[in-house]
Scaffold this motif. Structure first.
Motif, PDB file in Angstrom:
ATOM      1  N   UNK A 169       0.813  -1.235   0.000  1.00  0.00           N
ATOM      2  CA  UNK A 169       0.000   0.000   0.000  1.00  0.00           C
ATOM      3  C   UNK A 169       0.838   1.272   0.000  1.00  0.00           C
ATOM      4  N   UNK A 170       1.919   1.273   0.733  1.00  0.00           N
ATOM      5  CA  UNK A 170       2.795   2.440   0.768  1.00  0.00           C
ATOM      6  C   UNK A 170       3.517   2.626  -0.560  1.00  0.00           C
ATOM      7  N   UNK A 171       3.819   1.534  -1.247  1.00  0.00           N
ATOM      8  CA  UNK A 171       4.478   1.630  -2.547  1.00  0.00           C
ATOM      9  C   UNK A 171       3.534   2.220  -3.590  1.00  0.00           C
ATOM     10  N   UNK A 172       2.251   1.869  -3.519  1.00  0.00           N
ATOM     11  CA  UNK A 172       1.263   2.443  -4.436  1.00  0.00           C
ATOM     12  C   UNK A 172       1.165   3.953  -4.207  1.00  0.00           C
ATOM     13  N   UNK A 173       1.140   4.362  -2.938  1.00  0.00           N
ATOM     14  CA  UNK A 173       1.084   5.794  -2.615  1.00  0.00           C
ATOM     15  C   UNK A 173       2.332   6.510  -3.112  1.00  0.00           C
ATOM     16  N   UNK A 174       3.490   5.892  -2.944  1.00  0.00           N
ATOM     17  CA  UNK A 174       4.746   6.490  -3.406  1.00  0.00           C
ATOM     18  C   UNK A 174       4.731   6.682  -4.918  1.00  0.00           C
ATOM     19  N   UNK A 175       4.228   5.686  -5.633  1.00  0.00           N
ATOM     20  CA  UNK A 175       4.176   5.785  -7.096  1.00  0.00           C
ATOM     21  C   UNK A 175       3.283   6.944  -7.536  1.00  0.00           C
ATOM     22  N   UNK A 176       2.140   7.110  -6.883  1.00  0.00           N
ATOM     23  CA  UNK A 176       1.248   8.226  -7.222  1.00  0.00           C
ATOM     24  C   UNK A 176       1.917   9.562  -6.943  1.00  0.00           C
ATOM     25  N   UNK A 177       2.600   9.686  -5.823  1.00  0.00           N
ATOM     26  CA  UNK A 177       3.279  10.937  -5.479  1.00  0.00           C
ATOM     27  C   UNK A 177       4.420  11.238  -6.450  1.00  0.00           C
ATOM     28  N   UNK A 178       5.130  10.212  -6.896  1.00  0.00           N
ATOM     29  CA  UNK A 178       6.246  10.412  -7.817  1.00  0.00           C
ATOM     30  C   UNK A 178       5.785  10.761  -9.222  1.00  0.00           C
ATOM     31  N   UNK A 179       4.761  10.058  -9.701  1.00  0.00           N
ATOM     32  CA  UNK A 179       4.348  10.223 -11.102  1.00  0.00           C
ATOM     33  C   UNK A 179       3.348  11.352 -11.291  1.00  0.00           C
ATOM     34  N   UNK A 180       2.595  11.697 -10.219  1.00  0.00           N
ATOM     35  CA  UNK A 180       1.533  12.702 -10.340  1.00  0.00           C
ATOM     36  C   UNK A 180       0.650  12.376 -11.554  1.00  0.00           C
ATOM     37  N   UNK A 181       0.159  11.167 -11.589  1.00  0.00           N
ATOM     38  CA  UNK A 181      -0.630  10.642 -12.711  1.00  0.00           C
ATOM     39  C   UNK A 181      -1.728  11.628 -13.119  1.00  0.00           C
ATOM     40  N   UNK A 182      -1.590  12.225 -14.303  1.00  0.00           N
ATOM     41  CA  UNK A 182      -2.439  13.352 -14.692  1.00  0.00           C
ATOM     42  C   UNK A 182      -3.918  12.994 -14.754  1.00  0.00           C
ATOM     43  N   UNK A 183      -4.243  11.809 -15.258  1.00  0.00           N
ATOM     44  CA  UNK A 183      -5.656  11.426 -15.362  1.00  0.00           C
ATOM     45  C   UNK A 183      -6.303  11.323 -13.991  1.00  0.00           C
ATOM     46  N   UNK A 184      -5.510  11.048 -12.971  1.00  0.00           N
ATOM     47  CA  UNK A 184      -6.021  10.981 -11.599  1.00  0.00           C
ATOM     48  C   UNK A 184      -6.049  12.367 -10.971  1.00  0.00           C
ATOM     49  N   UNK A 185      -4.966  13.111 -11.129  1.00  0.00           N
ATOM     50  CA  UNK A 185      -4.864  14.446 -10.537  1.00  0.00           C
ATOM     51  C   UNK A 185      -5.973  15.354 -11.051  1.00  0.00           C
ATOM     52  N   UNK A 186      -6.287  15.260 -12.341  1.00  0.00           N
ATOM     53  CA  UNK A 186      -7.331  16.102 -12.926  1.00  0.00           C
ATOM     54  C   UNK A 186      -8.709  15.786 -12.361  1.00  0.00           C
ATOM     55  N   UNK A 187      -8.929  14.542 -11.974  1.00  0.00           N
ATOM     56  CA  UNK A 187     -10.232  14.142 -11.431  1.00  0.00           C
ATOM     57  C   UNK A 187     -10.405  14.560  -9.977  1.00  0.00           C
ATOM     58  N   UNK A 188      -9.333  14.445  -9.183  1.00  0.00           N
ATOM     59  CA  UNK A 188      -9.457  14.712  -7.747  1.00  0.00           C
ATOM     60  C   UNK A 188      -8.996  16.115  -7.370  1.00  0.00           C
ATOM     61  N   UNK A 189      -8.458  16.869  -8.333  1.00  0.00           N
ATOM     62  CA  UNK A 189      -7.883  18.165  -8.027  1.00  0.00           C
ATOM     63  C   UNK A 189      -8.881  19.299  -8.008  1.00  0.00           C
ATOM     64  N   UNK A 190      -8.342  20.505  -8.078  1.00  0.00           N
ATOM     65  CA  UNK A 190      -9.136  21.723  -8.036  1.00  0.00           C
ATOM     66  C   UNK A 190      -9.730  21.990  -9.411  1.00  0.00           C
ATOM     67  N   UNK A 191     -10.620  22.968  -9.544  1.00  0.00           N
ATOM     68  CA  UNK A 191     -11.238  23.246 -10.844  1.00  0.00           C
ATOM     69  C   UNK A 191     -10.226  23.556 -11.930  1.00  0.00           C
ATOM     70  N   UNK A 192     -10.675  23.469 -13.176  1.00  0.00           N
ATOM     71  CA  UNK A 192      -9.795  23.716 -14.314  1.00  0.00           C
ATOM     72  C   UNK A 192      -9.189  25.114 -14.234  1.00  0.00           C
ATOM     73  N   UNK A 193      -7.962  25.206 -14.696  1.00  0.00           N
ATOM     74  CA  UNK A 193      -7.255  26.476 -14.642  1.00  0.00           C
ATOM     75  C   UNK A 193      -6.321  26.578 -13.452  1.00  0.00           C
ATOM     76  N   UNK A 194      -6.459  25.662 -12.505  1.00  0.00           N
ATOM     77  CA  UNK A 194      -5.580  25.645 -11.341  1.00  0.00           C
ATOM     78  C   UNK A 194      -4.607  24.476 -11.453  1.00  0.00           C
ATOM     79  N   UNK A 195      -3.385  24.681 -10.963  1.00  0.00           N
ATOM     80  CA  UNK A 195      -2.404  23.603 -10.945  1.00  0.00           C
ATOM     81  C   UNK A 195      -2.546  22.856  -9.625  1.00  0.00           C
ATOM     82  N   UNK A 196      -2.684  21.546  -9.707  1.00  0.00           N
ATOM     83  CA  UNK A 196      -2.889  20.733  -8.497  1.00  0.00           C
ATOM     84  C   UNK A 196      -1.930  19.557  -8.512  1.00  0.00           C
TER      85      UNK A 196
END
Length: 316
Positions: free
Chosen positions: A221-248
């Motif tokens: 589980x910690x390795x999965x979290x590390x991978x997300x933090x390292x890669x900043x997977x855009x398809x995920x970040x865009x879904x869970x992040x702030x509204x469009x126009x903001x960098x998250x």
């Protein structure tokens, strides 16, 4: 060399541990690199349809067919350069701290192994974390980076130096329990399989693989979290992040865990479990067998060199 002499090797020369640890790190990471690449992709929370795989063999075949024969090796050059110094620091600090805690006592001491492994991990991860960020961003499907230098400069310009250490606390939270389990299981298995403690390649391979399997399964589980933090997977970040126009950016271990649960539920914490265990078992077996071999070989070479120097010194 007698068994008791081999057991005393960690107390003798830092240079032996530096060279043996460096060789072990390069071999461990480079030989198993394609499997590590597959593991990174399998931990994707929202993978591209072209990067969905049934198993390890299917993943490697599909990557080669669709992206070229070198696809599973993207980023191996930065790992080859960084793994040697990082593992040299890792093993030498482990041996030094273990020696400080237990001296020449050859009895099983789990507390000493845990403390030495934890301290060694802090040094190792400090050196390896930026390398992990670059490596994993190059490993992801559809990576926008042309190579190591382009990736490093782009991340630095767009996200700053913090991006290279965004996953450091998560990495430590994963690797400290991983390495303490790893060292404890390895030392226990080594002593159980080879009570006399002499150099025995078969023992180092079996004990290393066992330690890797146990530690990797528990810390997935910690390795999965590390991978997300390292890669900043855009398809995920865009879904869970702030509204469009903001960098998250996903930042911090708890945010990563929450994001994983939002995307995949509880099973998301074990994305790539099979690939991680398959990667870690041979990796740890290779790492320990190479380390113990070079420790043994370099010690013998140094002893022989000193033996031949003695007559010349006496003749002066």
């Amino acid at each position: 060399m007698e068994d008791s002499d081999y057991e005393s090797l960690p107390t003798e020369r830092v240079s032996v541990h530096l060279l043996a640890g460096g060789a072990a790190g390069v071999m461990e990471h480079c030989v198993m690199y394609p499997v590590d690449c597959v593991k990174t992709r399998m931990q994707s929370l929202k993978p591209n349809p072209n990067a969905q795989y049934n198993n390890m063999i299917h993943a490697i075949k599909k990557m080669i067919q669709s992206e070229g024969i070198l696809a599973p090796l993207r980023g191996i050059n930065i790992v080859a350069m960084g793994a040697g110094p990082a593992h040299a620091l890792y093993f030498s600090s482990y041996e030094a701290i273990k020696k400080l805690l237990i001296g020449n006592n050859t009895t099983h001491s789990p507390t000493a192994y845990v403390l030495a492994g934890a301290c060694a991990t802090v040094f190792h991860d400090g050196a390896m974390n930026p390398i992990e960020v670059i490596k994993q961003r190059l490993q992801m499907y559809g990576s926008p980076y042309r190579g190591v230098i382009h990736c490093a400069t782009s991340v630095f310009k767009e996200e700053g130096i913090r991006a290279f250490y965004r996953s450091y606390t998560t990495q430590l939270s994963m690797n400290i329990p991983f390495q303490t389990l790893h060292f404890t299981v390895y030392e226990y298995a080594r002593k159980a399989l080879n009570p006399l403690g002499g150099y025995d390649p078969k023992t180092h391979v079996i004990a290393g693989a066992t330690a890797g399997a146990v530690a990797s399964a528990i810390t997935t589980p910690l390795d999965v979290a590390k991978t997300l933090l390292n890669t900043q997977e855009r398809s995920v970040v865009n879904l869970v992040g702030t509204p469009k126009g903001h960098v998250y950016y996903v930042s911090g271990m708890f945010t990563a865990f929450r994001t994983i649960y939002q995307m995949r539920g509880f099973p998301g914490y074990f994305q790539g479990l099979q690939a991680r265990v398959i990667f870690q078992m041979p990796s740890c077996a290779i790492c320990w067998s190479v380390y113990e071999f070079f420790k043994h070989f370099l010690h013998l070479t140094t002893e022989e060199s000193e033996y031949h120097e003695i007559p010349a010194t006496q003749g002066n």
